[in-house]
Design a protein around this motif. Structure first.
Motif, PDB file in Angstrom:
ATOM      1  N   MET A   1       0.840  -1.198   0.000  1.00 11.91           N
ATOM      2  CA  MET A   1       0.000   0.000   0.000  1.00 11.91           C
ATOM      3  C   MET A   1       0.871   1.241   0.000  1.00 11.91           C
ATOM      4  O   MET A   1       1.894   1.296   0.691  1.00 11.91           O
ATOM      5  N   HIS A   2       0.478   2.247  -0.795  1.00  7.30           N
ATOM      6  CA  HIS A   2       1.243   3.494  -0.806  1.00  7.30           C
ATOM      7  C   HIS A   2       0.764   4.409   0.317  1.00  7.30           C
ATOM      8  O   HIS A   2      -0.230   4.130   1.003  1.00  7.30           O
ATOM      9  N   ASP A   3       1.469   5.518   0.510  1.00 12.68           N
ATOM     10  CA  ASP A   3       1.231   6.396   1.664  1.00 12.68           C
ATOM     11  C   ASP A   3      -0.183   6.951   1.698  1.00 12.68           C
ATOM     12  O   ASP A   3      -0.792   7.064   2.773  1.00 12.68           O
ATOM     13  N   GLU A   4      -0.731   7.295   0.529  1.00 11.26           N
ATOM     14  CA  GLU A   4      -2.079   7.862   0.503  1.00 11.26           C
ATOM     15  C   GLU A   4      -3.115   6.835   0.957  1.00 11.26           C
ATOM     16  O   GLU A   4      -4.062   7.170   1.674  1.00 11.26           O
ATOM     17  N   GLN A   5      -2.932   5.582   0.553  1.00 10.30           N
ATOM     18  CA  GLN A   5      -3.855   4.529   0.988  1.00 10.30           C
ATOM     19  C   GLN A   5      -3.731   4.273   2.485  1.00 10.30           C
ATOM     20  O   GLN A   5      -4.730   4.064   3.174  1.00 10.30           O
ATOM     21  N   LEU A   6      -2.522   4.293   2.998  1.00 10.73           N
ATOM     22  CA  LEU A   6      -2.325   4.108   4.437  1.00 10.73           C
ATOM     23  C   LEU A   6      -3.016   5.204   5.226  1.00 10.73           C
ATOM     24  O   LEU A   6      -3.600   4.949   6.287  1.00 10.73           O
ATOM     25  N   LEU A   7      -2.981   6.424   4.699  1.00 14.04           N
ATOM     26  CA  LEU A   7      -3.664   7.526   5.373  1.00 14.04           C
ATOM     27  C   LEU A   7      -5.179   7.372   5.246  1.00 14.04           C
ATOM     28  O   LEU A   7      -5.919   7.565   6.226  1.00 14.04           O
ATOM     29  N   ARG A   8      -5.668   7.012   4.073  1.00 14.79           N
ATOM     30  CA  ARG A   8      -7.108   6.864   3.846  1.00 14.79           C
ATOM     31  C   ARG A   8      -7.713   5.847   4.813  1.00 14.79           C
ATOM     32  O   ARG A   8      -8.797   6.061   5.366  1.00 14.79           O
ATOM     33  N   TYR A   9      -7.030   4.737   5.013  1.00 14.65           N
ATOM     34  CA  TYR A   9      -7.584   3.655   5.822  1.00 14.65           C
ATOM     35  C   TYR A   9      -7.001   3.594   7.231  1.00 14.65           C
ATOM     36  O   TYR A   9      -7.165   2.597   7.936  1.00 14.65           O
ATOM     37  N   SER A  10      -6.336   4.673   7.649  1.00 12.41           N
ATOM     38  CA  SER A  10      -5.602   4.653   8.918  1.00 12.41           C
ATOM     39  C   SER A  10      -6.497   4.362  10.118  1.00 12.41           C
ATOM     40  O   SER A  10      -6.074   3.687  11.068  1.00 12.41           O
ATOM     41  N   ARG A  11      -7.742   4.841  10.099  1.00 15.04           N
ATOM     42  CA  ARG A  11      -8.611   4.623  11.260  1.00 15.04           C
ATOM     43  C   ARG A  11      -9.044   3.175  11.400  1.00 15.04           C
ATOM     44  O   ARG A  11      -9.405   2.728  12.489  1.00 15.04           O
ATOM     45  N   GLN A  12      -9.034   2.430  10.283  1.00 15.18           N
ATOM     46  CA  GLN A  12      -9.295   0.993  10.364  1.00 15.18           C
ATOM     47  C   GLN A  12      -8.035   0.243  10.736  1.00 15.18           C
ATOM     48  O   GLN A  12      -8.046  -0.660  11.585  1.00 15.18           O
ATOM     49  N   ILE A  13      -6.929   0.600  10.099  1.00 15.63           N
ATOM     50  CA  ILE A  13      -5.673  -0.112  10.300  1.00 15.63           C
ATOM     51  C   ILE A  13      -5.225  -0.052  11.757  1.00 15.63           C
ATOM     52  O   ILE A  13      -4.627  -1.000  12.277  1.00 15.63           O
ATOM     53  N   MET A  14      -5.557   1.057  12.432  1.00 16.79           N
ATOM     54  CA  MET A  14      -5.111   1.209  13.815  1.00 16.79           C
ATOM     55  C   MET A  14      -5.881   0.313  14.788  1.00 16.79           C
ATOM     56  O   MET A  14      -5.458   0.136  15.937  1.00 16.79           O
ATOM     57  N   LEU A  15      -6.982  -0.281  14.362  1.00 18.27           N
ATOM     58  CA  LEU A  15      -7.715  -1.198  15.222  1.00 18.27           C
ATOM     59  C   LEU A  15      -6.849  -2.423  15.510  1.00 18.27           C
ATOM     60  O   LEU A  15      -6.320  -3.039  14.577  1.00 18.27           O
ATOM     61  N   PRO A  16      -6.703  -2.816  16.768  1.00 20.24           N
ATOM     62  CA  PRO A  16      -5.810  -3.928  17.117  1.00 20.24           C
ATOM     63  C   PRO A  16      -6.124  -5.222  16.372  1.00 20.24           C
ATOM     64  O   PRO A  16      -5.225  -5.966  15.999  1.00 20.24           O
TER      65      PRO A  16
END
Length: 259
Positions: A1-16
């Motif tokens: 995943m590129h940086d923009e995608q990581l930012l877009r989905y960051s609130r999901q990705i941060m879920l444990p």
């Protein structure tokens, strides 16, 4: 995943329980949504926003003024357009990384079997029993998970069927042909947020099945009473006499997609 995608989905990705691995599973997934109306609208919108990589959406209808009260994929400017064309425009505006395949047709027979077989998961957002039975039979034959929703008046239902696991009931274990009278929103009415609730829950269950995060509704029926704001849950069991899922290996389908 590129940086923009990581930012877009960051609130999901941060879920444990989620993380980058689950997000990547969504990006790799192909979901078939049958119906671009009241249920299909919120389901498609949330799946697109959540990062599902490909959505195939099928509907043979065009946008009508009476649809706009609840079918939030479509707007005033879309009147007369095929619903799948309107859906494609809206979904790609939400997430440009999403690949949308619009099918302006009523899926049945071989076309239905092929579309289901090509998907990782199917969302039934249709509005009639014939289509629901056909989708269920195709999912059983292809061993694909099915997220089924329905809504009428101020009531809704949600269930998940896991033919991919080779266990549990299917939709036809719950309903038999001819046992349920056909009911439509045109005849009985529908309160707009009711389809929003059920369609959103369909998206939630689809994400859980695709990522393996949480416990899916598999083997259970969720009943929503909007008038009292109550949820009830029923355990479902396979029907040993079910002609779809208890007929040995996948039951053959006829030209209409029925087992």
């Amino acid at each position: 995943m590129h940086d923009e995608q990581l930012l877009r989905y960051s609130r999901q990705i941060m879920l444990p329980a989620f993380g980058i691995e689950a997000q990547q599973r969504l990006a790799d997934a192909r979901v078939l949504i049958v119906g671009a109306g009241g249920l299909g609208s919120p389901a498609a919108l949330y799946l697109a926003a959540a990062g599902v990589g490909r959505i195939v959406i099928a509907d043979d209808d065009r946008v009508d003024l009476s649809n706009l009260q609840r079918q939030i994929l479509h707007g005033q400017a879309d009147l007369g357009r095929p619903k799948v064309a309107s859906a494609e425009t809206r979904l790609q505006a939400i997430n440009p990384d999403l690949r949308v395949t619009p099918l302006h047709t009523r899926l049945q027979g071989t076309a239905l079997i092929e579309a289901v077989s090509a998907a990782d998961l199917v969302i039934d957002a249709s509005d009639n029993f014939d289509t629901r039975f056909a989708i269920n039979a195709a999912c059983v034959a292809a061993r694909r998970p099915l997220v089924s929703g329905a809504a009428i008046r101020m009531e809704g239902q949600l269930a998940v069927f896991r033919a991919d696991l080779g266990e549990g009931p299917c939709y036809r274990c719950l309903y038999r042909e001819g046992e349920e009278a056909e009911q439509t929103c045109a005849e009985n009415g529908i309160l707009a947020p009711v389809v929003g609730v059920i369609g959103s829950l369909q998206a939630l269950e689809a994400i859980k099945v695709l990522t393996g995060v949480g416990e899916s509704l598999h083997g259970r029926l969720l009943i929503f009473d909007a008038a009292r704001l109550e949820f009830r849950e029923l355990r479902l069991r396979p029907d040993p006499a079910c002609p779809t899922c208890q007929a040995g290996d996948a039951a053959p389908l006829d030209d209409q997609g029925r087992a």
